[in-house]
Design an enzyme around this catalytic site. Sequence first.
Site, PDB file in Angstrom:
ATOM      1  N   ALA A  59     -17.996  -3.423 -14.772  1.00 39.91           N
ATOM      2  CA  ALA A  59     -19.185  -3.249 -13.927  1.00 39.91           C
ATOM      3  C   ALA A  59     -18.971  -3.871 -12.550  1.00 39.91           C
ATOM      4  O   ALA A  59     -19.887  -4.402 -11.939  1.00 39.91           O
ATOM      5  CB  ALA A  59     -20.401  -3.862 -14.615  1.00 39.91           C
ATOM      6  N   SER A  82       0.824  -1.213   0.000  1.00 42.97           N
ATOM      7  CA  SER A  82       0.000   0.000   0.000  1.00 42.97           C
ATOM      8  C   SER A  82       0.860   1.267   0.000  1.00 42.97           C
ATOM      9  O   SER A  82       1.842   1.369   0.746  1.00 42.97           O
ATOM     10  CB  SER A  82      -0.905   0.000   1.234  1.00 42.97           C
ATOM     11  OG  SER A  82      -1.560   1.244   1.331  1.00 42.97           O
ATOM     12  N   ASP A 142     -13.675   6.894  -2.841  1.00 40.53           N
ATOM     13  CA  ASP A 142     -13.033   6.397  -4.068  1.00 40.53           C
ATOM     14  C   ASP A 142     -13.566   7.079  -5.336  1.00 40.53           C
ATOM     15  O   ASP A 142     -12.792   7.560  -6.163  1.00 40.53           O
ATOM     16  CB  ASP A 142     -13.239   4.883  -4.219  1.00 40.53           C
ATOM     17  CG  ASP A 142     -12.344   4.085  -3.289  1.00 40.53           C
ATOM     18  OD1 ASP A 142     -11.246   4.566  -2.957  1.00 40.53           O
ATOM     19  OD2 ASP A 142     -12.744   2.969  -2.900  1.00 40.53           O
ATOM     20  N   TYR A 191      -2.793   1.854 -11.543  1.00 41.58           N
ATOM     21  CA  TYR A 191      -1.582   2.682 -11.545  1.00 41.58           C
ATOM     22  C   TYR A 191      -0.310   1.843 -11.527  1.00 41.58           C
ATOM     23  O   TYR A 191       0.792   2.367 -11.384  1.00 41.58           O
ATOM     24  CB  TYR A 191      -1.584   3.701 -10.399  1.00 41.58           C
ATOM     25  CG  TYR A 191      -1.674   3.108  -9.027  1.00 41.58           C
ATOM     26  CD1 TYR A 191      -0.552   2.608  -8.387  1.00 41.58           C
ATOM     27  CD2 TYR A 191      -2.888   3.063  -8.367  1.00 41.58           C
ATOM     28  CE1 TYR A 191      -0.641   2.067  -7.124  1.00 41.58           C
ATOM     29  CE2 TYR A 191      -2.985   2.533  -7.110  1.00 41.58           C
ATOM     30  CZ  TYR A 191      -1.864   2.040  -6.488  1.00 41.58           C
ATOM     31  OH  TYR A 191      -1.967   1.496  -5.240  1.00 41.58           O
ATOM     32  N   SER A 248      -0.522   4.126   0.770  1.00 37.17           N
ATOM     33  CA  SER A 248      -1.209   5.071   1.661  1.00 37.17           C
ATOM     34  C   SER A 248      -0.345   5.506   2.853  1.00 37.17           C
ATOM     35  O   SER A 248      -0.360   6.692   3.211  1.00 37.17           O
ATOM     36  CB  SER A 248      -2.527   4.475   2.154  1.00 37.17           C
ATOM     37  OG  SER A 248      -3.417   4.371   1.071  1.00 37.17           O
ATOM     38  N   LYS A 257     -13.941  -3.825   2.229  1.00 42.31           N
ATOM     39  CA  LYS A 257     -14.723  -2.595   2.047  1.00 42.31           C
ATOM     40  C   LYS A 257     -16.222  -2.799   2.312  1.00 42.31           C
ATOM     41  O   LYS A 257     -16.911  -1.867   2.706  1.00 42.31           O
ATOM     42  CB  LYS A 257     -14.507  -2.042   0.636  1.00 42.31           C
ATOM     43  CG  LYS A 257     -13.117  -1.487   0.429  1.00 42.31           C
ATOM     44  CD  LYS A 257     -13.001  -0.824  -0.931  1.00 42.31           C
ATOM     45  CE  LYS A 257     -11.599  -0.265  -1.115  1.00 42.31           C
ATOM     46  NZ  LYS A 257     -11.453   0.524  -2.330  1.00 42.31           N
TER      47      LYS A 257
HETATM   48  P1  ATR Z   1     -13.399  -4.331  -8.724  1.00 36.78           P
HETATM   49  O1  ATR Z   1     -14.256  -4.623  -7.549  1.00 36.78           O
HETATM   50  O2  ATR Z   1     -11.980  -3.970  -8.365  1.00 36.78           O
HETATM   51  O3  ATR Z   1     -13.997  -3.380  -9.692  1.00 36.78           O
HETATM   52  P2  ATR Z   1     -14.288  -6.793  -9.785  1.00 36.78           P
HETATM   53  O4  ATR Z   1     -15.492  -6.663  -8.943  1.00 36.78           O
HETATM   54  O5  ATR Z   1     -13.558  -8.062  -9.818  1.00 36.78           O
HETATM   55  O6  ATR Z   1     -13.193  -5.700  -9.467  1.00 36.78           O
HETATM   56  O7  ATR Z   1     -14.761  -6.348 -11.240  1.00 36.78           O
HETATM   57  C1  ATR Z   1     -14.082  -6.703 -12.291  1.00 36.78           C
HETATM   58  C2  ATR Z   1     -14.734  -6.064 -13.516  1.00 36.78           C
HETATM   59  O8  ATR Z   1     -13.761  -6.161 -14.533  1.00 36.78           O
HETATM   60  C3  ATR Z   1     -15.961  -6.778 -14.012  1.00 36.78           C
HETATM   61  O9  ATR Z   1     -16.772  -5.873 -14.704  1.00 36.78           O
HETATM   62  C4  ATR Z   1     -15.352  -7.802 -14.968  1.00 36.78           C
HETATM   63  O10 ATR Z   1     -16.213  -8.229 -15.975  1.00 36.78           O
HETATM   64  P3  ATR Z   1     -17.276  -9.432 -15.747  1.00 36.78           P
HETATM   65  O11 ATR Z   1     -18.494  -8.802 -15.110  1.00 36.78           O
HETATM   66  O12 ATR Z   1     -17.526  -9.939 -17.112  1.00 36.78           O
HETATM   67  O13 ATR Z   1     -16.587 -10.429 -14.868  1.00 36.78           O
HETATM   68  C5  ATR Z   1     -14.253  -6.982 -15.573  1.00 36.78           C
HETATM   69  N1  ATR Z   1     -13.120  -7.799 -16.047  1.00 36.78           N
HETATM   70  C6  ATR Z   1     -12.247  -8.514 -15.320  1.00 36.78           C
HETATM   71  N2  ATR Z   1     -11.319  -9.090 -16.099  1.00 36.78           N
HETATM   72  C7  ATR Z   1     -11.613  -8.726 -17.369  1.00 36.78           C
HETATM   73  C8  ATR Z   1     -11.054  -8.996 -18.645  1.00 36.78           C
HETATM   74  N3  ATR Z   1      -9.965  -9.772 -18.765  1.00 36.78           N
HETATM   75  N4  ATR Z   1     -11.639  -8.447 -19.725  1.00 36.78           N
HETATM   76  C9  ATR Z   1     -12.736  -7.653 -19.625  1.00 36.78           C
HETATM   77  N5  ATR Z   1     -13.318  -7.376 -18.453  1.00 36.78           N
HETATM   78  C10 ATR Z   1     -12.774  -7.896 -17.349  1.00 36.78           C
END
Ligand code: ATR
Length: 276
Positions: free
Chosen positions: A125, A15, A103, A215, A17, A66
Amino acid sequence: MKKWFAVIGNPINHSLSPVMHDTWLAEQHINASYIPVHVEEDKLCDAVQSLKLLGCSGWNVTVPYKEAIIPYLDEVDQSAKGIGAVNTVVKTEDGRFVGYNTDGLGFIESLGAISQTNRILLLGAGGASRGIAHAFKQLGFSQIAIANRTYANAERLVEELQLGQAITLEEAQSTLGQFDIIVQTTPQGMKNNSAALPIQLHQIKEHAIVADIVYNPLVTPFLEEAKKYNVRTVNGLGMLVHQGAIAFTYWNGVKPNTEQMVERLTEQLGGNYVNR
Ligand code: ATR
């Protein structure tokens, strides 16, 4: 007693932070420290009790706590409630613990001057997308599209937040010219993850802003691609710094210097990349 703040998560040793907050505390001549705390999966309850018992004045919460932190707090503000996740806990003067989510707002602040009339495209999403979409909505932006690999997840998010529209990644790519701000919120492009681009950028509008919440690396393959089109690019360091600055302001009542911090952390991460 010397004040202290913390960040809890798992893993926590990478981290940024602690160095960020310790620097700001020193700059503002505040006699306090900020400590990273590694919390094992089944020990969140004990950890929160300990923080409260040992007089912690406030703490940040990172992955994977979180959402799980919420039942341990006395109150959760509107933004954190809407997002369903807390990244900042503030101890009030009367000893209550209130959860916030900085965030999404931090991300939007990292973009600099933008207008409510801008059309926003969020790629992804998940939790990060939810936080950012919610903050855009709170600030009065209404033209938001959420594109996702799994379309149903984008649809669910749009329904939940009651905003914008869900589209497929293919639609996002073919209608890209309509958007002023494009935000990459998936873990794609992160160090050790796939370098494939979520969408191609051929249709990108002149003067668009392309942002990536990642990042590490400072310049993701997505931003690298965007740079070819001469548009403004923003990496995820600004979001990290601005979400931290909002938390710092809640805790200490003063705003820290965000610009210098972005430069400092960029240097620390070994990049000479500057958001333009
Ligand atoms: P966070 O909470 O950090 O946003 P997450 O909840 O794991 O991470 O969300 C990952 C997001 O990235 C989701 O929208 C996922 O798409 P899916 O709903 O289809 O799972 C998207 N994602 C993860 N890996 C991906 C990839 N290789 N290509 C396109 N979208 C990806």
